[in-house]
Design a protein around this motif. Structure first.
Motif, PDB file in Angstrom:
ATOM      1  N   LYS A 131       0.835  -1.203   0.000  1.00  0.00           N
ATOM      2  CA  LYS A 131       0.000   0.000   0.000  1.00  0.00           C
ATOM      3  C   LYS A 131       0.865   1.246   0.000  1.00  0.00           C
ATOM      4  O   LYS A 131       0.499   2.273  -0.595  1.00  0.00           O
ATOM      5  N   ALA A 156      -5.314   8.963   3.521  1.00  0.00           N
ATOM      6  CA  ALA A 156      -5.875   7.671   3.117  1.00  0.00           C
ATOM      7  C   ALA A 156      -4.983   6.525   3.577  1.00  0.00           C
ATOM      8  O   ALA A 156      -5.473   5.453   3.954  1.00  0.00           O
ATOM      9  N   HIS A 183      -6.121   3.365   5.873  1.00  0.00           N
ATOM     10  CA  HIS A 183      -5.931   1.975   5.465  1.00  0.00           C
ATOM     11  C   HIS A 183      -5.206   1.185   6.560  1.00  0.00           C
ATOM     12  O   HIS A 183      -5.606   0.065   6.914  1.00  0.00           O
ATOM     13  N   GLN A 205     -13.089   3.563   2.846  1.00  0.00           N
ATOM     14  CA  GLN A 205     -11.799   3.906   2.267  1.00  0.00           C
ATOM     15  C   GLN A 205     -11.933   4.888   1.088  1.00  0.00           C
ATOM     16  O   GLN A 205     -11.150   5.837   0.995  1.00  0.00           O
ATOM     17  N   ASN A 244     -12.218   8.402   2.469  1.00  0.00           N
ATOM     18  CA  ASN A 244     -10.935   8.926   2.936  1.00  0.00           C
ATOM     19  C   ASN A 244     -10.043   9.307   1.757  1.00  0.00           C
ATOM     20  O   ASN A 244      -9.287  10.286   1.813  1.00  0.00           O
TER      21      ASN A 244
END
Length: 263
Positions: free
Chosen positions: A85, A94, A98, A178, A181
């Motif tokens: 990620k 974000a 996560h 998500q 965000n």
């Protein structure tokens, strides 16, 4: 050694004041109550797992600090996800969202495997934290107004003057989504750039304002594809909505919408 370190720090501040202030500002930005509470919930696991005085109360079947095969498996997957990620990061806001979501899910699995009651306890705490602590405003200088249904009705009821149409763009979001965000920073930037007497930007947390979700037919379920939903009003009347809900009940793909609208 500490005195020398202090002098080095003072020298750095005097020589690189702008850089230092930028670093301090970023640290402050990502150490708000939202971040602190989530880190406390995540660090609960290493505390009760590796502190000898606490381990017998939470992990009575484990006598040392060695990870079990199950723990190693879950933590390895968690580390791999965070690393991947990090290479595809959309924004730091974000990214933290996560990490918090996936880390709590992974630790729930570990606790459930050790003890069902302990797993349920951690799951309940995680849900309470997720639903109680909203992500902080990405930019406090934005022109977005957080509203509930009564205030939204008042704003929408205020018509344009001088023969001009008044537009209101509303974001329907939840703190755990998500995509919400991910798109937050872009929406904040739009509000700063285009907000005027004839274009207002609002946002509604539909997980806390279910009456708004019901009125505008927004699915707030965990598998919803309607989060976030943006609705554009002209003099109080809805004229456009994204993502679009088709007649067969399917919802427009968020990723395609995001690329088309905000790139």
């Amino acid at each position: 050694f500490l005195v020398s370190l202090f002098h080095l720090f003072v020298f750095f501040l005097s020589a690189h004041g702008d850089i230092a202030m930028s670093v301090i500002e970023n640290v402050r930005k990502y150490m708000q109550l939202y971040h602190i509470v989530h880190w406390v919930v995540i660090l609960f696991y290493p505390a009760v797992r590796f502190i000898p005085q606490l381990r017998p109360h939470f992990f009575p079947s484990i006598t040392d600090n060695s990870l079990t095969s199950r723990e190693s498996h879950v933590l390895t997957l968690l580390g791999a996800y965070i690393a991947i990620k990090g290479r595809r990061i959309e924004s730091m806001d974000a990214y933290f969202a996560h990490i918090f979501f996936v880390a709590k899910a992974a630790l729930c699995v570990i606790f459930f495997r050790e003890d069902i009651v302990l797993g349920l306890f951690y799951l309940v705490v995680s849900l309470i934290v997720t639903l109680t602590f909203d992500a902080p405003d990405i930019d406090k200088k934005n022109n977005i107004v957080a509203v509930n249904l009564p205030r939204m009705k008042n704003i929408l009821g205020d018509k344009g003057k001088e023969g001009k149409t008044k537009y209101v763009l509303v974001e329907m979001y939840t703190v755990w989504s998500q995509p919400c965000n991910l798109i937050g920073r872009a929406y904040a930037n739009l509000s700063k750039k285009y907000s005027s007497d004839f274009l207002k930007f609002l946002k509604v947390n539909v997980s806390k304002n279910e009456d708004v979700a019901s009125k505008y037919n927004i699915d707030t379920g965990i598998r919803s594809k309607q989060l976030p939903t943006f609705i554009l009003f002209a003099d109080g009347e809805e004229i456009m909505r994204a993502p679009h809900v088709f007649s067969n009940g399917s919802v427009e793909n968020f990723r395609k919408l995001l690329r088309r609208s905000f790139n």
